[in-house]
Design a protein around this motif. Structure first.
Motif, PDB file in Angstrom:
ATOM      1  N   ARG A  19       0.813  -1.367   0.302  1.00  0.00           N
ATOM      2  CA  ARG A  19       0.030   0.352   0.618  1.00  0.00           C
ATOM      3  C   ARG A  19       1.132   1.102   0.733  1.00  0.00           C
ATOM      4  O   ARG A  19       1.786   1.512   0.961  1.00  0.00           O
ATOM      5  CB  ARG A  19      -0.400   0.329   1.321  1.00  0.00           C
ATOM      6  CG  ARG A  19      -1.824   0.447   1.103  1.00  0.00           C
ATOM      7  CD  ARG A  19      -2.979   0.608   2.357  1.00  0.00           C
ATOM      8  NE  ARG A  19      -3.009   2.562   3.189  1.00  0.00           N
ATOM      9  CZ  ARG A  19      -4.210   2.284   2.968  1.00  0.00           C
ATOM     10  NH1 ARG A  19      -4.594   2.088   2.112  1.00  0.00           N
ATOM     11  NH2 ARG A  19      -4.242   4.031   3.629  1.00  0.00           N
ATOM     12  N   ILE A  20       0.515   2.173  -1.109  1.00  0.00           N
ATOM     13  CA  ILE A  20       1.247   2.916  -1.284  1.00  0.00           C
ATOM     14  C   ILE A  20       0.866   4.849  -1.093  1.00  0.00           C
ATOM     15  O   ILE A  20      -0.335   4.928  -1.518  1.00  0.00           O
ATOM     16  CB  ILE A  20       2.122   3.273  -2.377  1.00  0.00           C
ATOM     17  CG1 ILE A  20       2.229   1.537  -2.620  1.00  0.00           C
ATOM     18  CG2 ILE A  20       3.168   4.385  -2.372  1.00  0.00           C
ATOM     19  CD1 ILE A  20       3.053   1.417  -4.212  1.00  0.00           C
ATOM     20  N   ARG A  21       1.068   5.112  -0.809  1.00  0.00           N
ATOM     21  CA  ARG A  21       0.454   6.510   0.507  1.00  0.00           C
ATOM     22  C   ARG A  21       1.585   7.742  -0.337  1.00  0.00           C
ATOM     23  O   ARG A  21       2.797   8.190   0.537  1.00  0.00           O
ATOM     24  CB  ARG A  21      -0.178   7.398   1.283  1.00  0.00           C
ATOM     25  CG  ARG A  21      -1.787   7.982   0.759  1.00  0.00           C
ATOM     26  CD  ARG A  21      -2.601   7.253   2.547  1.00  0.00           C
ATOM     27  NE  ARG A  21      -1.823   7.090   3.672  1.00  0.00           N
ATOM     28  CZ  ARG A  21      -2.128   8.119   4.531  1.00  0.00           C
ATOM     29  NH1 ARG A  21      -1.998   9.527   3.695  1.00  0.00           N
ATOM     30  NH2 ARG A  21      -1.292   7.926   5.559  1.00  0.00           N
ATOM     31  N   GLY A  22       1.477   8.601  -1.225  1.00  0.00           N
ATOM     32  CA  GLY A  22       1.694  10.042  -1.307  1.00  0.00           C
ATOM     33  C   GLY A  22       2.021  11.363  -1.965  1.00  0.00           C
ATOM     34  O   GLY A  22       0.387  11.696  -2.337  1.00  0.00           O
ATOM     35  N   PRO A  23       2.126  12.503  -1.245  1.00  0.00           N
ATOM     36  CA  PRO A  23       1.772  13.500  -2.516  1.00  0.00           C
ATOM     37  C   PRO A  23       1.258  13.667  -4.147  1.00  0.00           C
ATOM     38  O   PRO A  23      -0.110  14.302  -4.162  1.00  0.00           O
ATOM     39  CB  PRO A  23       2.067  14.828  -1.574  1.00  0.00           C
ATOM     40  CG  PRO A  23       3.231  14.173  -0.760  1.00  0.00           C
ATOM     41  CD  PRO A  23       3.113  12.621  -0.955  1.00  0.00           C
ATOM     42  N   GLN A  24       2.640  12.942  -4.265  1.00  0.00           N
ATOM     43  CA  GLN A  24       2.589  13.630  -5.460  1.00  0.00           C
ATOM     44  C   GLN A  24       2.060  12.661  -6.796  1.00  0.00           C
ATOM     45  O   GLN A  24       2.328  11.133  -7.233  1.00  0.00           O
ATOM     46  CB  GLN A  24       3.697  13.696  -5.820  1.00  0.00           C
ATOM     47  CG  GLN A  24       5.045  14.809  -5.301  1.00  0.00           C
ATOM     48  CD  GLN A  24       6.390  15.083  -5.220  1.00  0.00           C
ATOM     49  OE1 GLN A  24       6.455  14.303  -4.117  1.00  0.00           O
ATOM     50  NE2 GLN A  24       6.977  15.441  -5.835  1.00  0.00           N
ATOM     51  N   ARG A  25       0.908  11.697  -6.254  1.00  0.00           N
ATOM     52  CA  ARG A  25      -0.124  10.554  -7.295  1.00  0.00           C
ATOM     53  C   ARG A  25       0.324  10.124  -8.479  1.00  0.00           C
ATOM     54  O   ARG A  25       0.521   9.218  -8.641  1.00  0.00           O
ATOM     55  CB  ARG A  25      -1.633  10.491  -6.393  1.00  0.00           C
ATOM     56  CG  ARG A  25      -2.019   9.446  -6.099  1.00  0.00           C
ATOM     57  CD  ARG A  25      -2.886   9.455  -5.307  1.00  0.00           C
ATOM     58  NE  ARG A  25      -4.120  10.326  -6.358  1.00  0.00           N
ATOM     59  CZ  ARG A  25      -4.763   9.126  -7.124  1.00  0.00           C
ATOM     60  NH1 ARG A  25      -4.957   8.006  -7.194  1.00  0.00           N
ATOM     61  NH2 ARG A  25      -5.593   9.674  -7.803  1.00  0.00           N
ATOM     62  N   GLU A  26      -0.043  11.636  -9.252  1.00  0.00           N
ATOM     63  CA  GLU A  26       0.361  11.161 -10.920  1.00  0.00           C
ATOM     64  C   GLU A  26       1.702  11.129 -10.605  1.00  0.00           C
ATOM     65  O   GLU A  26       2.091  10.089 -11.790  1.00  0.00           O
ATOM     66  CB  GLU A  26      -0.209  12.636 -11.529  1.00  0.00           C
ATOM     67  CG  GLU A  26      -1.770  12.993 -11.658  1.00  0.00           C
ATOM     68  CD  GLU A  26      -2.526  11.974 -11.503  1.00  0.00           C
ATOM     69  OE1 GLU A  26      -2.804  10.845 -12.391  1.00  0.00           O
ATOM     70  OE2 GLU A  26      -3.094  11.638 -10.200  1.00  0.00           O
ATOM     71  N   ARG A  27       2.882  11.917 -10.442  1.00  0.00           N
ATOM     72  CA  ARG A  27       4.083  11.181 -10.881  1.00  0.00           C
ATOM     73  C   ARG A  27       4.780   9.951 -10.653  1.00  0.00           C
ATOM     74  O   ARG A  27       4.981   8.911 -11.215  1.00  0.00           O
ATOM     75  CB  ARG A  27       5.042  12.300 -10.323  1.00  0.00           C
ATOM     76  CG  ARG A  27       5.432  13.343 -10.825  1.00  0.00           C
ATOM     77  CD  ARG A  27       6.830  14.266 -10.436  1.00  0.00           C
ATOM     78  NE  ARG A  27       7.665  12.758 -10.658  1.00  0.00           N
ATOM     79  CZ  ARG A  27       9.203  13.082 -10.563  1.00  0.00           C
ATOM     80  NH1 ARG A  27       9.035  14.139  -9.370  1.00  0.00           N
ATOM     81  NH2 ARG A  27       9.933  12.108 -10.727  1.00  0.00           N
ATOM     82  N   LEU A  28       3.998   9.421  -9.160  1.00  0.00           N
ATOM     83  CA  LEU A  28       3.739   8.231  -8.330  1.00  0.00           C
ATOM     84  C   LEU A  28       3.821   7.483  -9.121  1.00  0.00           C
ATOM     85  O   LEU A  28       4.200   6.045  -9.429  1.00  0.00           O
ATOM     86  CB  LEU A  28       3.667   8.086  -6.684  1.00  0.00           C
ATOM     87  CG  LEU A  28       3.853   6.869  -5.974  1.00  0.00           C
ATOM     88  CD1 LEU A  28       5.315   6.728  -5.785  1.00  0.00           C
ATOM     89  CD2 LEU A  28       3.223   7.259  -4.939  1.00  0.00           C
ATOM     90  N   LEU A  29       2.342   7.355  -9.775  1.00  0.00           N
ATOM     91  CA  LEU A  29       1.863   6.621 -10.937  1.00  0.00           C
ATOM     92  C   LEU A  29       2.830   6.441 -12.229  1.00  0.00           C
ATOM     93  O   LEU A  29       2.147   4.734 -12.449  1.00  0.00           O
ATOM     94  CB  LEU A  29       0.444   6.516 -11.952  1.00  0.00           C
ATOM     95  CG  LEU A  29      -0.764   5.994 -10.638  1.00  0.00           C
ATOM     96  CD1 LEU A  29      -1.807   6.896 -10.856  1.00  0.00           C
ATOM     97  CD2 LEU A  29      -1.358   5.266 -10.642  1.00  0.00           C
ATOM     98  N   ASP A  30       2.974   7.172 -12.536  1.00  0.00           N
ATOM     99  CA  ASP A  30       3.855   7.241 -14.030  1.00  0.00           C
ATOM    100  C   ASP A  30       5.447   6.797 -14.149  1.00  0.00           C
ATOM    101  O   ASP A  30       5.620   5.753 -14.537  1.00  0.00           O
ATOM    102  CB  ASP A  30       4.336   8.864 -14.156  1.00  0.00           C
ATOM    103  CG  ASP A  30       3.133   9.276 -15.066  1.00  0.00           C
ATOM    104  OD1 ASP A  30       2.160   8.619 -15.224  1.00  0.00           O
ATOM    105  OD2 ASP A  30       3.846  10.844 -15.493  1.00  0.00           O
ATOM    106  N   VAL A  31       5.997   6.482 -12.335  1.00  0.00           N
ATOM    107  CA  VAL A  31       7.270   5.830 -12.338  1.00  0.00           C
ATOM    108  C   VAL A  31       7.074   3.950 -11.928  1.00  0.00           C
ATOM    109  O   VAL A  31       7.322   3.710 -12.717  1.00  0.00           O
ATOM    110  CB  VAL A  31       7.513   6.576 -11.069  1.00  0.00           C
ATOM    111  CG1 VAL A  31       8.936   5.291 -10.450  1.00  0.00           C
ATOM    112  CG2 VAL A  31       8.527   7.885 -11.399  1.00  0.00           C
TER     113      VAL A  31
END
Lengths: 257, 317
Positions: B224-236
């Motif tokens: 389970r992952i949570r972070g403020p930069q969700r879109e960039r996280l998805l890209d990575v």
């Protein structure tokens, strides 16, 4: 598994519930008290009877008049002994402990019938002697011809009523259904069938009508019943046998619930 | 040992138990799991010879139930329904069962003591709470000191202390080398007590496996992952060939991957993470997935139309 173990177990069952005591006590009290009352009334009425009616006056049979009501308590006893197993769910524990269903049913019926027999015999003798005491001058003596047979027969009759009820309850399982059929049958329907001319000939082959013949000492004039005292009890015994066999067959075949 | 072979029970058209074949072995607690109405109680009643199978066979230590001498000394059972005459005392209830199998009176006192009912032994059963009734049923099962014990939903109606007691009891009975077969519709309960698991749904065998293997195979592990930069996280994650699923509360879930690897990946891309936690789907979820196709009564969450043919199955026990 010895049958004696199962008989002991059934004896524990029957003596550890209150319904045994109150149904049997009720049968004893009602049979004797009502018999005494009707005997006392009959003594007062004897003077007003015509010659024909005096010929058929049967002091022994009169002292058993309470059985018509007392047998209802016997029916309740017989029904509850068997149907309690089903209504409480105890049947599953019972049959898990005694998987041979013939042994189970036979032991249960043996214990309950033996108890009913002892109580019925005592009731019959008590009803006779106390009833005769109420009849005063018109009483019968236990030594008179046919009287002892009638008194013993009264005990057998009540025992067979109880056993018949057990067989019916083993077939129907539900206490309400069993009582709902047996009570009106013995209290109303059998009497109606036996007293209406059109159905009388069929009515007298019903278990209670045939069986109660053994309690008669005096045969009313013009009586054309096709069986004697023991023949009547035999007919009743056949009904009882049919009910018990029916109960056994269904118990063997059905799932236990 | 209890052996079932193609055990089948049909009520008219309805199949309650459908060709069950499995073996319950000694020395362990075997859990018998299935949703309500799956046929667990019917199966147990057939094992005890109470219900007649439509087809198939069941044997207790190689013998048919109705051929057992004094069956209570071989197999003891607690069945779901209370099954006690309300006007009879606990003592007399156990005594009549003991006598039918030639067991001494002393055994009645012993099992009453074991289940903690000695103080109310002479009281009529109608005054008993659900938990006390359950304890009386367990006392009856233990009466003949049997090698095989079978419990149908034993924790029903017990308080936490009672539940702990029955779990410990079942484990110690199995540790003594006895066969313990216990049914439940709660996976969480089984996970705490059972070593082996038999799962059924609509009368059919769905799984017959060791508890460890069941957990291994059925529990989904994810990160389970949570972070403020969700879109960039998805890209990575996408670039690294990892499929992430968005869950309802804005966090991401990644199946199968190691948390360490995702953490290193995020660090390399200078991404802030608020949460990075390896998770395991609960066994309850695994059980529900397994039986999803065979649950008799679905709660139609979010569906306004009433279930089709509702009430068709009301007769089923």
């Amino acid at each position: 598994m010895a049958a004696t173990q199962v008989v002991r177990s059934e004896w524990t069952k029957i003596r550890s519930v209150a319904s045994t005591v109150w149904t049997l006590s009720l049968a004893v009290v009602v049979t004797i008290a009502l018999g005494m009352l009707i005997s006392a009334l009959s003594r007062n009425e004897y003077e007003t009877l015509g010659a024909r009616e005096r010929l058929s006056f049967d002091p022994t049979f009169i002292s058993f008049a309470g059985m018509s009501l007392g047998q209802l308590a016997m029916i309740v006893f017989g029904v509850l002994v068997v149907s309690n197993e089903y209504s409480t769910g105890m049947i599953r524990a019972s049959l898990a402990a005694v998987p041979r269903r013939g042994t189970f049913l036979l032991s249960k019926l043996t214990v309950a019938t033996a108890l009913a027999f002892v109580v019925s015999m005592a009731t019959s003798f008590a009803a006779f002697f106390l009833g005769q005491a109420m009849l005063g001058a018109y009483r019968a003596s236990i030594g008179d011809e046919g009287v002892l047979r009638a008194v013993i027969g009264g005990g057998l009759y009540m025992t067979l009523i109880a056993l018949f009820s057990m067989g019916v309850a083993a077939m129907l399982r539900s206490p309400m259904l069993s009582l709902g059929i047996l009570m009106p049958f013995f209290f109303l329907i059998s009497n109606i069938l036996g007293n209406v001319d059109a159905t009388e000939k069929v009515g007298r082959f019903l278990p209670d009508q045939a069986g109660s013949r053994i309690m008669q000492v005096v045969t009313p004039p013009g009586d054309d019943t096709p069986y004697g005292p023991w023949g009547g009890l035999g007919i009743m015994a056949l009904w009882v046998l049919a009910a018990v066999v029916g109960g056994y067959v269904l118990l063997r075949r059905r799932d236990a619930q | 040992m209890i052996e079932l072979e193609g055990l089948t029970k049909r009520y008219g058209e309805k199949v309650a138990v459908d060709g069950l074949t499995f073996t319950v072995r000694p020395g362990i607690v075997t859990g018998f799991l299935g949703p309500n109405g799956a046929g667990k109680s019917t199966t147990m009643r057939m094992i005890l010879g109470l219900d007649h199978p439509t087809a198939g066979d069941v044997r207790i230590d190689g013998t048919h139930y109705d051929r057992l001498e004094d069956p209570l000394t071989c197999i003891g059972a607690l069945l779901e329904a209370k099954g006690v005459h309300p006007g009879r005392s606990a003592y007399h209830h156990l005594l009549c069962l003991a006598q039918s199998n030639g067991l001494p009176r002393q055994r009645v006192h012993e099992v009453l003591d074991t289940v903690g009912l000695t103080a109310v032994a002479r009281k009529k059963a109608k005054g008993f709470s659900l938990g006390m009734g359950q304890r009386l049923g367990i006392a009856a099962a233990l009466l003949g000191d049997p090698r095989i014990l079978m419990f149908d939903e034993p924790v029903n109606g017990l308080d936490p202390e009672g539940i702990h007691w029955i779990r410990t009891l079942m484990k110690s009975l199995a540790a003594q080398g006895r066969t313990v077969f216990v049914s439940s519709h709660l996976m969480s309960e089984m996970a705490l007590t059972a070593d082996h698991l038999v799962v059924i749904g609509q009368g059919r065998l769905l799984a017959d496996t060791s508890m460890a293997e069941f957990i291994e195979r059925n529990s989904r592990s994810y990160v389970r992952i949570r972070g403020p930069q969700r879109e960039r996280l998805l890209d990575v994650l996408h670039q690294a060939g990892i499929t992430a699923v968005e869950s309802g509360d804005g966090s991401l879930e990644v199946d199968g991957s190691k948390a360490e690897y995702i953490g290193e990946l995020a660090a390399r891309h200078r991404l802030v993470l608020h949460e990075l936690s390896p998770r395991q789907a609960s066994l309850e979820e695994a059980f529900m997935r397994l039986t999803a196709q065979s649950v008799e009564y679905h709660a139609h969450t979010g569906v306004s139309a009433p279930p089709q043919r509702w009430g068709d199955d009301w007769k089923r026990g």
